[in-house]
Design a protein around this motif. Structure first.
Motif, PDB file in Angstrom:
ATOM      1  N   ILE A 119       0.839  -1.208   0.000  1.00 36.99           N
ATOM      2  CA  ILE A 119       0.000   0.000   0.000  1.00 36.99           C
ATOM      3  C   ILE A 119       0.872   1.255   0.000  1.00 36.99           C
ATOM      4  O   ILE A 119       0.571   2.238  -0.690  1.00 36.99           O
ATOM      5  N   GLN A 120       1.982   1.209   0.708  1.00 36.58           N
ATOM      6  CA  GLN A 120       2.908   2.344   0.666  1.00 36.58           C
ATOM      7  C   GLN A 120       3.543   2.494  -0.725  1.00 36.58           C
ATOM      8  O   GLN A 120       3.733   3.609  -1.210  1.00 36.58           O
ATOM      9  N   ALA A 121       3.825   1.371  -1.374  1.00 38.42           N
ATOM     10  CA  ALA A 121       4.376   1.409  -2.739  1.00 38.42           C
ATOM     11  C   ALA A 121       3.354   1.972  -3.722  1.00 38.42           C
ATOM     12  O   ALA A 121       3.692   2.746  -4.621  1.00 38.42           O
ATOM     13  N   ALA A 122       2.096   1.595  -3.548  1.00 31.65           N
ATOM     14  CA  ALA A 122       1.029   2.116  -4.415  1.00 31.65           C
ATOM     15  C   ALA A 122       0.876   3.622  -4.236  1.00 31.65           C
ATOM     16  O   ALA A 122       0.701   4.370  -5.209  1.00 31.65           O
ATOM     17  N   THR A 123       0.966   4.087  -2.989  1.00 30.25           N
ATOM     18  CA  THR A 123       0.892   5.516  -2.696  1.00 30.25           C
ATOM     19  C   THR A 123       2.068   6.257  -3.325  1.00 30.25           C
ATOM     20  O   THR A 123       1.903   7.312  -3.955  1.00 30.25           O
ATOM     21  N   LEU A 148      -4.131   6.739  -5.128  1.00 31.75           N
ATOM     22  CA  LEU A 148      -4.805   7.109  -3.885  1.00 31.75           C
ATOM     23  C   LEU A 148      -5.425   5.869  -3.254  1.00 31.75           C
ATOM     24  O   LEU A 148      -6.243   5.202  -3.894  1.00 31.75           O
ATOM     25  N   VAL A 149      -5.021   5.554  -2.049  1.00 34.04           N
ATOM     26  CA  VAL A 149      -5.588   4.405  -1.336  1.00 34.04           C
ATOM     27  C   VAL A 149      -6.470   4.936  -0.217  1.00 34.04           C
ATOM     28  O   VAL A 149      -6.016   5.714   0.629  1.00 34.04           O
ATOM     29  N   SER A 150      -7.740   4.532  -0.204  1.00 36.85           N
ATOM     30  CA  SER A 150      -8.672   4.978   0.830  1.00 36.85           C
ATOM     31  C   SER A 150      -9.328   3.791   1.518  1.00 36.85           C
ATOM     32  O   SER A 150      -9.830   2.872   0.854  1.00 36.85           O
ATOM     33  N   ILE A 151      -9.318   3.821   2.829  1.00 39.67           N
ATOM     34  CA  ILE A 151     -10.063   2.831   3.620  1.00 39.67           C
ATOM     35  C   ILE A 151     -11.548   3.184   3.540  1.00 39.67           C
ATOM     36  O   ILE A 151     -11.937   4.334   3.778  1.00 39.67           O
ATOM     37  N   SER A 157     -10.600   2.142  13.595  1.00 38.31           N
ATOM     38  CA  SER A 157      -9.928   2.066  12.292  1.00 38.31           C
ATOM     39  C   SER A 157      -8.787   3.074  12.187  1.00 38.31           C
ATOM     40  O   SER A 157      -7.944   2.975  11.305  1.00 38.31           O
ATOM     41  N   ALA A 158      -8.728   4.014  13.127  1.00 34.73           N
ATOM     42  CA  ALA A 158      -7.684   5.050  13.099  1.00 34.73           C
ATOM     43  C   ALA A 158      -6.286   4.442  13.167  1.00 34.73           C
ATOM     44  O   ALA A 158      -5.372   4.868  12.439  1.00 34.73           O
ATOM     45  N   ALA A 159      -6.093   3.438  14.021  1.00 34.60           N
ATOM     46  CA  ALA A 159      -4.763   2.837  14.181  1.00 34.60           C
ATOM     47  C   ALA A 159      -4.308   2.151  12.895  1.00 34.60           C
ATOM     48  O   ALA A 159      -3.111   2.174  12.554  1.00 34.60           O
ATOM     49  N   ILE A 160      -5.254   1.566  12.157  1.00 35.89           N
ATOM     50  CA  ILE A 160      -4.909   0.898  10.894  1.00 35.89           C
ATOM     51  C   ILE A 160      -4.536   1.948   9.841  1.00 35.89           C
ATOM     52  O   ILE A 160      -3.564   1.772   9.099  1.00 35.89           O
ATOM     53  N   TYR A 161      -5.285   3.026   9.802  1.00 39.18           N
ATOM     54  CA  TYR A 161      -4.983   4.150   8.904  1.00 39.18           C
ATOM     55  C   TYR A 161      -3.548   4.633   9.145  1.00 39.18           C
ATOM     56  O   TYR A 161      -2.773   4.837   8.212  1.00 39.18           O
ATOM     57  N   ASP A 162      -3.199   4.802  10.415  1.00 40.08           N
ATOM     58  CA  ASP A 162      -1.858   5.279  10.764  1.00 40.08           C
ATOM     59  C   ASP A 162      -0.785   4.247  10.420  1.00 40.08           C
ATOM     60  O   ASP A 162       0.299   4.593   9.961  1.00 40.08           O
ATOM     61  N   LEU A 168      -0.833   2.164   8.001  1.00 41.86           N
ATOM     62  CA  LEU A 168      -0.635   2.182   6.547  1.00 41.86           C
ATOM     63  C   LEU A 168      -0.037   3.511   6.073  1.00 41.86           C
ATOM     64  O   LEU A 168       0.253   3.671   4.890  1.00 41.86           O
ATOM     65  N   GLN A 169       0.128   4.452   7.019  1.00 40.94           N
ATOM     66  CA  GLN A 169       0.717   5.776   6.745  1.00 40.94           C
ATOM     67  C   GLN A 169      -0.041   6.517   5.635  1.00 40.94           C
ATOM     68  O   GLN A 169       0.554   7.133   4.749  1.00 40.94           O
ATOM     69  N   LEU A 170      -1.369   6.443   5.708  1.00 36.77           N
ATOM     70  CA  LEU A 170      -2.197   7.107   4.702  1.00 36.77           C
ATOM     71  C   LEU A 170      -2.383   8.584   5.033  1.00 36.77           C
ATOM     72  O   LEU A 170      -2.306   8.992   6.187  1.00 36.77           O
ATOM     73  N   LYS A 171      -2.626   9.359   4.002  1.00 39.60           N
ATOM     74  CA  LYS A 171      -2.942  10.784   4.163  1.00 39.60           C
ATOM     75  C   LYS A 171      -4.240  11.122   3.416  1.00 39.60           C
ATOM     76  O   LYS A 171      -4.618  12.276   3.312  1.00 39.60           O
ATOM     77  N   THR A 172      -4.856  10.107   2.884  1.00 33.05           N
ATOM     78  CA  THR A 172      -6.067  10.243   2.065  1.00 33.05           C
ATOM     79  C   THR A 172      -7.322  10.241   2.943  1.00 33.05           C
ATOM     80  O   THR A 172      -7.264   9.902   4.123  1.00 33.05           O
ATOM     81  N   PRO A 173      -8.488  10.568   2.376  1.00 39.75           N
ATOM     82  CA  PRO A 173      -9.722  10.457   3.152  1.00 39.75           C
ATOM     83  C   PRO A 173     -10.008   9.005   3.546  1.00 39.75           C
ATOM     84  O   PRO A 173      -9.608   8.062   2.862  1.00 39.75           O
ATOM     85  N   MET A 174     -10.689   8.865   4.672  1.00 39.78           N
ATOM     86  CA  MET A 174     -11.167   7.565   5.129  1.00 39.78           C
ATOM     87  C   MET A 174     -12.682   7.627   5.260  1.00 39.78           C
ATOM     88  O   MET A 174     -13.242   8.664   5.652  1.00 39.78           O
TER      89      MET A 174
END
Length: 270
Positions: free
Chosen positions: A29-33, A38-41, A50-55, A57-63
């Motif tokens: 997922i980091q490679a795709a980013t 754009l990867v969104s949960i 779900s916040a801990a999973i978002y973090d 995955l080091q996402l910055k996109t909307p969830m």
């Protein structure tokens, strides 16, 4: 390759059966980013679990939480944030009628709030196992319209309670049933579904529908997989979801099915 919007369900899809994200999934997922996608949960889960999973995955996109009732970017103020709530009067009416209806627990949730009138049984591990005084659901504590109301009922009473809620408030709400061994009903604003949230994200980021890849495994993913240009069912998905999907992962959620599929489809460097 044109920019993709990749929408990922959590339970049974991104997460393995231990509710964990594998190192392989994090890396892909980091490679795709990094490749510009754009990867969104997009999950039925509330934000609090779900916040801990978002973090991770080091996402910055909307969830997207609550199956589409809340769309936001964690840790920042986003002008595109939206939420659909239900009237708190409905929750209070359920509380008032809990003696007449076989309700074992009534809970109301928002982005940062959780209120319940009882502790859930230990088997319901999606809920807090302790209740602080300010988390007790009452007329005084419920000051805002919640995003979701959850009703825990006896299995044989599930249909009765569902019918009662729809009879009273069917013009305002939809009632979903959680899968699994416990009987949990979730009440959200009418018309909420994951596909609407995905369409909203695609519009916000100017991504064509054919450039949306959606991954899921359960009934609440159906509209999202049907809407996406490429709907991908997990190997462990229900037969209905597999029937809707354009493709099925070779491996299940316990063997990095999503990560392996994305790695190959996006031709990501190992």
């Amino acid at each position: 390759m044109s920019q993709k919007l990749i929408t990922i369900d959590l339970d049974g899809t991104t997460l393995n059966s231990q509710n964990q994200v594998s190192p392989k999934t994090v890396a892909v997922i980091q490679a795709a980013t990094k490749a510009g996608h754009l990867v969104s949960i997009v999950t039925g889960r509330p934000y609090r679990i779900s916040a801990a999973i978002y973090d991770q995955l080091q996402l910055k996109t909307p969830m997207v939480n609550f199956n589409g009732a809340l769309t936001h970017i964690p840790h920042q103020h986003w002008q595109g944030e939206y939420k659909r709530t239900i009237s708190k009067a409905i929750v209070l009416d359920m509380l008032d009628n809990q003696q007449n209806l076989p309700l074992k627990m009534v809970a109301a949730e928002g982005k940062h709030t959780y209120l319940a009138n009882h502790l859930p049984p230990a088997s319901l591990n999606f809920f807090p196992t302790t209740l602080a005084q300010d988390q007790l659901l009452s007329r005084t504590s419920l000051i805002r319209n919640p995003t979701s109301m959850v009703l825990f009922v006896d299995a044989h009473q599930e249909q009765v309670v569902r019918n009662t809620v729809l009879h009273r408030y069917g013009q305002q709400v939809d009632v979903g049933v959680w899968g699994g061994p416990t009987s949990v009903l979730e009440v959200v604003s009418k018309g909420i579904q994951k596909a609407k949230a995905v369409a909203y994200l695609a519009k916000e980021y100017h991504i064509d529908r054919q450039n949306i890849i959606a991954f899921g495994d359960e009934h609440n993913d159906a509209e999202m997989l049907a809407y996406a240009g490429r709907g991908v069912a997990m190997r462990n998905a229900t037969p209905i979801i597999k029937g809707i999907a354009n493709d099925i992962t070779e491996f299940d959620n316990n063997h990095d099915g999503l990560a392996r599929y994305l790695e190959a489809y996006l031709k990501l460097a190992n």
